[in-house]
Scaffold this motif. Sequence first.
Motif, mmCIF file in Angstrom:
data_model
loop_
_atom_site.group_PDB
_atom_site.id
_atom_site.type_symbol
_atom_site.label_atom_id
_atom_site.label_comp_id
_atom_site.label_asym_id
_atom_site.label_seq_id
_atom_site.Cartn_x
_atom_site.Cartn_y
_atom_site.Cartn_z
ATOM 1 N N VAL A 23 0.804 -1.225 0.000
ATOM 2 C CA VAL A 23 0.000 0.000 0.000
ATOM 3 C C VAL A 23 0.837 1.275 0.000
ATOM 4 C CG1 VAL A 23 -1.919 -1.157 1.144
ATOM 5 C CG2 VAL A 23 -0.214 0.025 2.529
ATOM 6 N N GLN A 24 2.158 1.164 -0.169
ATOM 7 C CA GLN A 24 2.988 2.368 -0.174
ATOM 8 C C GLN A 24 4.208 2.158 -1.055
ATOM 9 O OE1 GLN A 24 4.765 3.112 3.818
ATOM 10 N NE2 GLN A 24 4.098 1.035 4.317
ATOM 11 N N ASP B 50 -2.650 11.475 3.784
ATOM 12 C CA ASP B 50 -2.411 10.349 2.883
ATOM 13 C C ASP B 50 -2.072 9.080 3.647
ATOM 14 O OD1 ASP B 50 0.098 11.353 3.660
ATOM 15 O OD2 ASP B 50 1.054 10.678 1.816
ATOM 16 N N ARG C 86 -3.638 5.275 3.626
ATOM 17 C CA ARG C 86 -2.750 4.111 3.542
ATOM 18 C C ARG C 86 -3.105 3.082 4.612
ATOM 19 N NH1 ARG C 86 3.119 5.806 4.782
ATOM 20 N NH2 ARG C 86 2.892 6.826 2.761
#
Length: 361
Positions: free
Chosen positions: A298-299, A345, A349
């Motif tokens: 996810v990052q 953000d 996440r």
Amino acid sequence: MSDTLALTRRLVSIPSHEDEQAAGDAVESWLREETDATVRRDGAGNVIARRGEGPRSLALVGHHDVVPPADEQVAGGGVDGNEYVVEKRDGRLYGRGTADMKGSLAAAMVAFRDADPTTELVFASFAGEEQGGVGARAAIDEGFAPDYAVVGEGSTGYSAPSVTDVAVAHKGRRGSTLVARGEGAHASEPEAGENAVYRACDAVDVVRGLDAPETTVLGQELQGSVAVTEIDGGSAWNVIPERCEVTVDERTVPGERVDLERTESVPGVEWVVDQDLPPMACDDADFADAVLDAAREVQDGRPEHVAKPHATDAGWLAAAGTTCVVCGAAEPGEAHTATESVAIDVLGRCEWLYRRVAESV
């Protein structure tokens, strides 16, 4: 992401440093309105919800209490009963509880709603975390015992700026008081009494000679510590003190403690434990790796397994048999400050991270 941001703003605006009822009401009502889960509010003020079935249970865990706000964090400049100030600027959300930890709590609530879990999925928002884990302990006493848990305290920015890591261990805290008792006398005849301050100083020398423990959890090194932080004794400049108290702060590591009982070898000294927040160690490398895999998906950064210096409710859960990791949006240095904030953000996440864990573990 819009749901997580809106829910964070709603939760952060609700005062919950003295009375957590309204914040708990908001968590409970949202879960009842937005999910088909079984939702329960216990006598301690915890909100616990369950959905899905399977051979194991995975919990997404947070808390809805906060520490007292600074005046500028309260609408009206600190007037009791007003809402907390919530401000969005420069890609961050500011306000008491944004980092610790209503932001991650909101992300967990949305993930709990939207996930297609592979097993029983549990959500828990505890009361009284800032008062030593009051809610977590009450829930555990009533049988709360998920197999696995992701506790949403901060793990962002440990290995590198803006990277959300996975903490596989954290320190605990044991706060103690050394109570030295003597016998009062006039200071012109010190030999007629027993000086409690001298006895306290002898006990402090014992503390200074003790080695702090260390350990390794899944490759992460934890170094404990012990320090005298306060001393209070005596009643007047011309009186031999009959009582003196020494405060000791000890940061504990899994499986090890400083031998503070040795201070009682000093005559007249009693060692009293005031608070004992347990450390946490993840006991399942596969689970830790699975959460780390989700964090990597996810990052763009490269998250790592890390260790936290602060105690969380994961310590109580781990001590009761739940396999835990800590993973959340807050960065070091944000919690409990007058400028507390969280990156927007990173909230999104964490929502996706929690959802992926729920759908893969």
